[in-house]
Design an enzyme around this catalytic site. Structure first.
Site: not given
Length: 692
Positions: A9, A82, A84, A86, A299, A301, A345
């Site tokens: 990203e 990432d 997740d 998203e 990470y 989130r 995670h």
């Protein structure tokens, strides 16, 4: 040209990863999402099973063109967004835009940006997880249906620029419900009796407990007098001495919500600032020639408290070396996994416990360092031995009147040597020593003091407390909390007063309308159930279209009713207490991007505006003519300046005080320190005692 193309990203992440992978890999950044629903229209076809109409995001054309060119030249493309929902959706959109085979093993995920983690992840590429993509799509479509249908109605009936949403509307409801609790609160009188006692040369405190062995409430002064009349003299007999050893366990490593809460309590960081700094620490910090750029934390989130065995072993070695073997936990910590936890995670932790805060301090900004130190200390403490407290409880008897004293002291500090979790209620962990008391002994009371009290209303929500409440209710997800808190302030539904949320008149009006016409949107149980169903989509247990369809059946009826029956609301402007100097009409209070300001009520014929001025009662130290006023910068930070600006350019971040320095005659200032304020001179070394 490189054999392999890797797409992430952000440029910062790309730079770090490319260094680890070597010359055969080229790493490029998509700069977040490349496709999304259009802003100009709903973008969801309700008639065709809620089919989304994705378009390339404005401004992303050149980025996408560059990625397509690179993808055509590469032997293989890896999508490393990432780890997740998203990130999975970003990978899926990229695969569509670049014409990649969706069944190919093109997806690479890693929980930390370190050399070992990156290299290991590229050994195990996988297919894009469509269940996770569907869960993200369902959330996006659901929010679009709510926002793009309710918002236009609010624009027409109330005011332009308003919005509603599943999470933001519940957050506003919680704040308003709490405000109503405070307004309707009826304080109740109660009394306490505290006593100062002495055994030999040692003083200690005890409080009234009860009469005749039963606990007694003191509801009024008559109850107090009744107790005091039963007491004879100052001598008390020691009874029921209870000594216990109590263990206190460390808190687990951070998840997103607990990190936001603790950073608010201990560092005074807003949720958005915490997440921004955590992103920087995750994506990579340049640690000089020896290590280069490396991700410092995992990470950020996540709502899992799980920690890898490798990380535990490394931290255990550090704990044993720095603090001693006795500080190592002998128990395997059980990760408290909530039913709605996404255990994809790990918890938020340092990528290496050996990178102590002090060892990386020179490479970090002050804010980055403070957050990294918080994360490091919490992680290390979570793997340390429990603290052991010696507690003591003693009953003191004067006839039938019973006082009770409690004390504790740290026998073994354990994890507390590194870190102690904060509290919203500002309760401290001070030790309370009691002298060595034995049953049958007599002690004397130096002072018996009755005190009148009144029960207090529940406190307003701080950011930390609101995040905690939303999490406990199962509303939203870690990634949604910071933007939600921003949105409800930008819309003018709530404001912050002394770091606590206060609803505005606009917020109350909008909530009242949503309660009447869209009750399911602000229903806590309904919203939590919806979150659970979105989790079920990710687990492959339910089809996303089914969830949306069930919701929309009732929602469509509510929309039609609101269009027809919702009456137009007129919000009257608040008079500012002065007239416009340009046209003579009344000035009114308006809410703008940076807070409240004054504007002429004759707008648009007169466009005069001015800031709301708050005088602090101090003459300007520079020109001696003007008055010092409180102002706000564009970043909402308070500063002080002369009201004769720009004729006088006096400015100060510190609040001036209406007194002169006894040493050099300069106007004194009030300096904010970590624990209270201090009056000091900005020119010489004069300082007054700190005010806590």
């Amino acid at each position: 040209m490189a054999d392999f193309l890797v797409i992430v990203e952000s440029p910062a992440k790309a730079k770090t990863i490319e260094r680890y992978l070597g010359k055969k890999y080229k790493v490029k950044a998509s700069m977040g999402h490349v496709r999304d629903l259009p802003k100009s229209q709903m973008g969801v076809d309700v008639e065709k099973e809620f089919e989304p109409k994705y378009i390339t995001i404005r401004g992303k054309g050149p980025v996408l063109k560059e990625l397509k060119t690179a993808a055509k030249k590469a032997k293989r493309v890896f999508l490393a967004a990432d780890p997740d929902r998203e990130g999975e959706a970003i990978a899926w959109h990229l695969a569509h835009s670049l014409d990649l085979d969706l069944d190919s093993e093109c997806r690479v995920v890693f929980n930390e940006i370190t050399k070992d983690a990156i290299k290991e992840s590229f050994k195990h590429p996988r297919k894009i997880d469509m269940d996770r993509v569907d869960a993200q799509q369902a959330r996006r479509i659901l929010d679009r249906l709510v926002g793009y249908n309710i918002s236009p109605i609010l624009w027409k009936k109330v005011k332009k620029g308003l919005s509603a949403g599943r999470v933001q509307s519940v957050a506003v409801r919680l704040i308003i419900d709490r405000e109503n609790e405070i307004k309707n609160f009826q304080p109740e009188e109660y009394w306490t009796i505290d006593g100062q006692f002495k055994k030999g040369s040692k003083d200690f405190q005890a409080s009234f407990y009860g009469v005749n062995g039963k606990k007694k409430k003191l509801e009024n002064e008559a109850d107090v007098k009744e107790v005091l009349n039963q007491m004879k003299g100052k001598k008390f007999e020691v009874q029921n001495v209870t000594k216990k050893e109590r263990k206190r366990n460390p808190a687990p490593s951070f998840i997103t919500s607990s990190l936001q809460q603790e950073a608010a309590r201990k560092l005074n960081y807003r949720a958005r600032k915490t997440m921004m700094l955590a992103q920087q620490l995750y994506e990579g910090i340049d640690l000089g020639k020896k290590e280069g750029t490396v991700g410092l934390i995992t990470y950020m989130r996540t709502d899992s408290t799980r920690v890898s065995d490798v990380a535990k072993a490394e931290a255990a070695g550090l704990i044993e070396e720095q603090y001693g073997k006795e500080f190592l936990t002998s128990e395997k910590p059980k990760a408290a996994k909530k039913s709605n936890s996404q255990d994809a995670h790990e918890a938020i932790r340092p990528t290496s416990a050996l990178r102590t805060p002090l060892s990386v301090k020179q490479y970090l900004s002050r804010d980055q360092y403070r957050l990294y130190k918080l994360i490091w200390e919490r992680f290390v403490a979570s793997l340390m031995a429990p603290a052991v407290m010696d507690t003591m409880s003693v009953d003191l008897m004067n006839g039938n009147v019973q006082f009770r004293a409690s004390g504790s002291k740290v026998k073994f500090s354990g994890f507390m040597k590194v870190y102690i979790e904060g509290s919203d209620d500002k309760s401290d962990d001070k030790e309370n020593y009691l002298p060595d008391l034995k049953e049958g002994e007599t002690v004397s009371s130096d002072d018996i003091e009755p005190k009148q009290h009144y029960t207090q209303p529940p406190p307003r929500y701080t950011e930390a407390r609101l995040v905690k409440t939303l999490e406990e209710l199962g509303i939203g997800r870690p990634s949604t909390y910071a933007p939600t808190l921003d949105t409800i302030q930008k819309r003018g539904y709530v404001s912050l007063d002394n770091k606590r949320f206060v609803p505005t008149e606009l917020g109350e009006i909008v909530l009242e309308l949503i309660v009447e016409f869209f009750p399911e949107i602000i229903d806590v149980e309904f919203t939590a159930k919806m979150e659970k169903e979105l989790d079920d989509v990710e687990e492959g247990q339910i089809q996303w279209v089914k969830i949306i369809d069930e919701f929309y059946k009732d929602f469509e009826g509510h929309l039609e009713k609101a269009e027809q029956e919702m009456e137009k609301v007129e919000i009257k402007d608040e008079y500012a207490g002065e007239d416009c100097e340009e046209c003579g009409n009344a000035m009114v209070i308006k809410m703008g991007r940076y807070g409240r300001f004054m504007a002429c009520s004759n707008f648009p014929d007169c466009r005069n505006t001015k800031p709301i001025v708050k005088e602090i009662g101090v003459k300007c130290p520079t020109c001696k003519e003007g008055n010092v006023i409180e102002r706000k910068s564009k970043k909402n930070r308070i500063f002080f300046g002369c009201d004769r600006y720009p004729e006088c350019e006096y400015l100060s971040w510190d609040k001036p005080v209406d007194r002169q320095c006894p040493k050099c005659d300069t106007t004194l200032i009030e300096k904010k320190l970590k624990k209270g304020n201090q009056i000091q001179c900005p020119t010489c070394d004069y300082k007054e005692e700190q005010q806590v």
